[in-house]
Scaffold this motif. Structure first.
Motif, PDB file in Angstrom:
ATOM      1  N   PRO A  81     119.401 -18.146 -23.595  1.00  0.00           N
ATOM      2  CA  PRO A  81     119.321 -18.808 -22.272  1.00  0.00           C
ATOM      3  C   PRO A  81     118.160 -18.466 -21.484  1.00  0.00           C
ATOM      4  CG  PRO A  81     121.585 -18.039 -22.828  1.00  0.00           C
ATOM      5  CD  PRO A  81     120.796 -17.656 -23.678  1.00  0.00           C
ATOM      6  N   LEU A  82     117.856 -17.316 -21.617  1.00  0.00           N
ATOM      7  CA  LEU A  82     116.733 -16.644 -20.914  1.00  0.00           C
ATOM      8  C   LEU A  82     115.422 -17.203 -21.382  1.00  0.00           C
ATOM      9  CD1 LEU A  82     115.352 -14.622 -18.660  1.00  0.00           C
ATOM     10  CD2 LEU A  82     115.373 -12.881 -20.824  1.00  0.00           C
ATOM     11  N   LEU A  83     115.237 -17.215 -22.799  1.00  0.00           N
ATOM     12  CA  LEU A  83     113.964 -17.918 -23.311  1.00  0.00           C
ATOM     13  C   LEU A  83     113.862 -19.272 -22.824  1.00  0.00           C
ATOM     14  CD1 LEU A  83     114.221 -16.024 -26.723  1.00  0.00           C
ATOM     15  CD2 LEU A  83     112.338 -15.940 -25.181  1.00  0.00           C
ATOM     16  N   ARG A  84     114.931 -20.061 -22.819  1.00  0.00           N
ATOM     17  CA  ARG A  84     114.919 -21.467 -22.376  1.00  0.00           C
ATOM     18  C   ARG A  84     114.528 -21.836 -21.003  1.00  0.00           C
ATOM     19  NH1 ARG A  84     119.650 -21.690 -26.191  1.00  0.00           N
ATOM     20  NH2 ARG A  84     118.733 -22.803 -28.186  1.00  0.00           N
ATOM     21  N   ALA A  85     115.258 -20.809 -20.271  1.00  0.00           N
ATOM     22  CA  ALA A  85     114.614 -20.797 -18.669  1.00  0.00           C
ATOM     23  C   ALA A  85     113.255 -20.449 -18.543  1.00  0.00           C
ATOM     24  CB  ALA A  85     115.934 -20.031 -18.028  1.00  0.00           C
ATOM     25  N   ALA A  86     112.768 -19.608 -19.506  1.00  0.00           N
ATOM     26  CA  ALA A  86     111.426 -19.201 -19.202  1.00  0.00           C
ATOM     27  C   ALA A  86     110.548 -20.325 -19.531  1.00  0.00           C
ATOM     28  CB  ALA A  86     111.099 -17.933 -19.929  1.00  0.00           C
ATOM     29  N   SER A  87     110.992 -20.767 -20.685  1.00  0.00           N
ATOM     30  CA  SER A  87     110.170 -22.067 -21.174  1.00  0.00           C
ATOM     31  C   SER A  87     110.068 -23.210 -20.284  1.00  0.00           C
ATOM     32  CB  SER A  87     110.793 -22.521 -22.481  1.00  0.00           C
ATOM     33  OG  SER A  87     110.269 -23.631 -22.964  1.00  0.00           O
ATOM     34  N   ALA A  88     111.134 -23.677 -19.595  1.00  0.00           N
ATOM     35  CA  ALA A  88     111.028 -24.608 -18.562  1.00  0.00           C
ATOM     36  C   ALA A  88     110.271 -24.142 -17.341  1.00  0.00           C
ATOM     37  CB  ALA A  88     112.578 -24.757 -17.882  1.00  0.00           C
ATOM     38  N   ALA A  89     110.149 -22.959 -16.945  1.00  0.00           N
ATOM     39  CA  ALA A  89     109.564 -22.437 -15.791  1.00  0.00           C
ATOM     40  C   ALA A  89     108.065 -22.394 -16.277  1.00  0.00           C
ATOM     41  CB  ALA A  89     109.769 -21.057 -15.468  1.00  0.00           C
ATOM     42  N   LEU A  90     107.669 -22.345 -17.572  1.00  0.00           N
ATOM     43  CA  LEU A  90     106.189 -22.247 -17.910  1.00  0.00           C
ATOM     44  C   LEU A  90     105.676 -23.693 -18.220  1.00  0.00           C
ATOM     45  CD1 LEU A  90     106.567 -19.170 -20.228  1.00  0.00           C
ATOM     46  CD2 LEU A  90     105.187 -19.327 -18.284  1.00  0.00           C
ATOM     47  N   ALA A  91     106.566 -24.642 -18.308  1.00  0.00           N
ATOM     48  CA  ALA A  91     106.205 -25.778 -18.697  1.00  0.00           C
ATOM     49  C   ALA A  91     104.836 -26.518 -18.123  1.00  0.00           C
ATOM     50  CB  ALA A  91     107.286 -26.945 -18.596  1.00  0.00           C
ATOM     51  N   HIS A  92     104.759 -26.360 -17.067  1.00  0.00           N
ATOM     52  CA  HIS A  92     103.557 -26.989 -16.400  1.00  0.00           C
ATOM     53  C   HIS A  92     102.319 -25.959 -16.092  1.00  0.00           C
ATOM     54  CE1 HIS A  92     105.720 -30.496 -16.350  1.00  0.00           C
ATOM     55  NE2 HIS A  92     106.757 -30.125 -15.525  1.00  0.00           N
ATOM     56  N   THR A  93     102.431 -24.864 -16.668  1.00  0.00           N
ATOM     57  CA  THR A  93     101.481 -23.581 -16.417  1.00  0.00           C
ATOM     58  C   THR A  93     100.298 -23.852 -17.402  1.00  0.00           C
ATOM     59  OG1 THR A  93     102.622 -22.182 -17.989  1.00  0.00           O
ATOM     60  CG2 THR A  93     103.207 -22.219 -15.358  1.00  0.00           C
ATOM     61  N   GLU A  94      99.077 -23.446 -17.165  1.00  0.00           N
ATOM     62  CA  GLU A  94      97.804 -23.198 -17.948  1.00  0.00           C
ATOM     63  C   GLU A  94      98.074 -21.603 -18.306  1.00  0.00           C
ATOM     64  OE1 GLU A  94      93.151 -23.081 -17.818  1.00  0.00           O
ATOM     65  OE2 GLU A  94      94.037 -24.634 -16.637  1.00  0.00           O
ATOM     66  N   ILE A  95      97.829 -21.365 -19.769  1.00  0.00           N
ATOM     67  CA  ILE A  95      98.082 -19.779 -20.243  1.00  0.00           C
ATOM     68  C   ILE A  95      96.682 -19.583 -21.151  1.00  0.00           C
ATOM     69  CG2 ILE A  95      99.335 -18.517 -21.223  1.00  0.00           C
ATOM     70  CD1 ILE A  95     101.817 -20.181 -20.699  1.00  0.00           C
ATOM     71  N   LYS A  96      96.031 -18.859 -20.664  1.00  0.00           N
ATOM     72  CA  LYS A  96      94.978 -18.624 -21.548  1.00  0.00           C
ATOM     73  C   LYS A  96      94.554 -16.967 -21.601  1.00  0.00           C
ATOM     74  CE  LYS A  96      90.781 -19.404 -20.157  1.00  0.00           C
ATOM     75  NZ  LYS A  96      89.715 -20.151 -19.696  1.00  0.00           N
ATOM     76  N   GLN A  97      93.860 -16.547 -22.740  1.00  0.00           N
ATOM     77  CA  GLN A  97      93.381 -15.076 -22.644  1.00  0.00           C
ATOM     78  C   GLN A  97      92.003 -14.984 -22.014  1.00  0.00           C
ATOM     79  OE1 GLN A  97      92.231 -13.890 -26.329  1.00  0.00           O
ATOM     80  NE2 GLN A  97      92.117 -11.582 -25.889  1.00  0.00           N
ATOM     81  N   ALA A  98      91.960 -14.230 -20.894  1.00  0.00           N
ATOM     82  CA  ALA A  98      90.897 -14.067 -20.412  1.00  0.00           C
ATOM     83  C   ALA A  98      90.614 -12.777 -19.471  1.00  0.00           C
ATOM     84  CB  ALA A  98      90.510 -15.083 -19.219  1.00  0.00           C
ATOM     85  N   ASP A  99      89.568 -12.260 -19.391  1.00  0.00           N
ATOM     86  CA  ASP A  99      89.330 -11.054 -18.384  1.00  0.00           C
ATOM     87  C   ASP A  99      89.556 -11.575 -16.799  1.00  0.00           C
ATOM     88  OD1 ASP A  99      87.965  -8.256 -18.183  1.00  0.00           O
ATOM     89  OD2 ASP A  99      87.036  -9.532 -16.704  1.00  0.00           O
ATOM     90  N   PHE A 100      89.981 -10.794 -16.128  1.00  0.00           N
ATOM     91  CA  PHE A 100      90.472 -11.173 -14.608  1.00  0.00           C
ATOM     92  C   PHE A 100      89.245 -11.774 -13.916  1.00  0.00           C
ATOM     93  CE2 PHE A 100      88.953  -6.783 -14.516  1.00  0.00           C
ATOM     94  CZ  PHE A 100      88.178  -6.851 -13.300  1.00  0.00           C
ATOM     95  N   VAL A 101      88.002 -11.372 -14.258  1.00  0.00           N
ATOM     96  CA  VAL A 101      86.832 -11.972 -13.283  1.00  0.00           C
ATOM     97  C   VAL A 101      86.778 -13.299 -13.590  1.00  0.00           C
ATOM     98  CG1 VAL A 101      85.153 -11.616 -15.209  1.00  0.00           C
ATOM     99  CG2 VAL A 101      84.502 -11.469 -12.849  1.00  0.00           C
ATOM    100  N   GLU A 102      87.146 -13.946 -14.732  1.00  0.00           N
ATOM    101  CA  GLU A 102      86.957 -15.516 -15.043  1.00  0.00           C
ATOM    102  C   GLU A 102      87.673 -16.159 -13.953  1.00  0.00           C
ATOM    103  OE1 GLU A 102      87.292 -16.885 -18.970  1.00  0.00           O
ATOM    104  OE2 GLU A 102      86.648 -14.920 -19.972  1.00  0.00           O
ATOM    105  N   ILE A 103      88.677 -15.467 -13.371  1.00  0.00           N
ATOM    106  CA  ILE A 103      89.349 -16.660 -12.124  1.00  0.00           C
ATOM    107  C   ILE A 103      88.295 -17.024 -11.272  1.00  0.00           C
ATOM    108  CG2 ILE A 103      89.710 -14.537 -10.523  1.00  0.00           C
ATOM    109  CD1 ILE A 103      92.502 -15.748 -10.162  1.00  0.00           C
ATOM    110  N   LEU A 104      87.159 -16.376 -11.056  1.00  0.00           N
ATOM    111  CA  LEU A 104      85.977 -16.867 -10.256  1.00  0.00           C
ATOM    112  C   LEU A 104      85.347 -18.241 -10.680  1.00  0.00           C
ATOM    113  CD1 LEU A 104      84.410 -13.649  -9.524  1.00  0.00           C
ATOM    114  CD2 LEU A 104      85.788 -14.665  -7.893  1.00  0.00           C
ATOM    115  N   ASN A 105      85.749 -18.525 -11.797  1.00  0.00           N
ATOM    116  CA  ASN A 105      85.313 -19.771 -12.487  1.00  0.00           C
ATOM    117  C   ASN A 105      85.951 -21.062 -12.037  1.00  0.00           C
ATOM    118  OD1 ASN A 105      82.952 -18.539 -13.703  1.00  0.00           O
ATOM    119  ND2 ASN A 105      84.227 -18.079 -15.654  1.00  0.00           N
TER     120      ASN A 105
END
Length: 277
Positions: free
Chosen positions: A151-175
């Motif tokens: 149940p926890l994994l499915r709830a997390a999946s639903a919460a993440l459904a419309h997110t962008e997820i990527k590997q990046a150094d924090f400074v890339e947020i300025l882009n």
């Protein structure tokens, strides 16, 4: 007899993570912005603040490739991930743990299941790697670890459904085209307040004073755009001075130290909550 309707599972962290913010959310609430359009978190970790806020639009990043792979699999392929975790749960014992720990190869799904399995069964839920990036935490003492919380994994999946997820150094947020409509929450590796508190195992990359300064500079640039920025870090002169120099507001938060090899040194400490607004 009236049947009970199952309560909806509220999304919350599916990983145990050093420095996780689940226990601090209530203290954070008065300082969280009331309105924002897009939520950014460049050190996602366990994601406690993200799961609490449940933003409509979010961009989540982290330098830890395994962690990002796991978040993507929870978002996109949660049922397949659950199947693999059930296999881990069925086979779990001491020898199996060390066998899995020593093998970091596989598909993205296998890597995600491995990380969750190790996270739920290792000592203290600690994520630590050596200089080669190899996970090296010993097995924990659990009678019945909750390896596959469906149940926890499915709830997390639903919460993440419309997110962008990527590997990046924090400074890339300025882009990103961030503006006054956005909120950035930064939970970086904390600055060590003693010689025994330097936690470097989050990834194979260290996070030293230069990185703390880079983060401060990044936050300053975001604030210049009008972005609402919140940062948490250890309560020490170095961090206070960094953010006083850019006129950020600094608040003191009481937190529980839960990771220390000496149990007598666990307890209440103070941390900083720093905002641009």
């Amino acid at each position: 007899m009236v049947s009970q309707i199952p309560q909806e599972i509220c999304p919350r962290p599916f990983l145990k993570w050093a420095g996780g913010k689940s226990r601090l959310i209530q203290q954070y609430i008065p300082y969280l912005p009331k309105k924002y359009k897009t939520y950014y978190e460049p050190f996602i970790g366990g994601g406690a603040v993200f799961f609490y806020l449940k933003p409509q639009a979010a961009i989540l990043t982290d330098i830890n490739a395994e962690l990002i792979t796991t978040y993507r699999c929870v978002r996109d392929r949660v049922e397949e991930l659950i199947c693999l975790l059930k296999e881990h749960k069925h086979q779990h014992n001491r020898d199996y743990y060390y066998s899995v720990r020593s093998n970091s190869q596989g598909t993205d799904l296998e890597k995600a299941a491995r990380l969750i399995y190790l996270n739920k069964t290792c000592f203290n839920g600690l994520y630590r790697v050596n200089s080669k990036g190899q996970f090296n935490v010993p097995i924990g003492r659990y009678d019945n670890p909750n390896i596959c919380d469906e149940p926890l994994l499915r709830a997390a999946s639903a919460a993440l459904a419309h997110t962008e997820i990527k590997q990046a150094d924090f400074v890339e947020i300025l882009n990103y085209q961030t503006s006054s409509d956005d909120f950035v929450f930064c939970d970086p590796p904390y600055y060590p307040i003693s010689s025994t508190s330097y936690f470097t195992g989050y990834s194979k990359y260290s996070f030293d004073e230069t990185d703390q300064e880079r983060l401060r500079d990044t936050c300053a640039k975001l604030a210049e755009r009008g972005v609402k920025v919140m940062v948490c870090n250890s309560d020490c002169d170095f961090i206070r001075k960094l953010y006083q120099e850019i006129n950020f507001k600094i608040y003191t938060i009481e937190a529980a130290r839960s990771i220390n090899s000496n149990t007598k040194k666990r307890g209440m400490i103070y941390e900083l909550l720093i905002t641009s607004y």
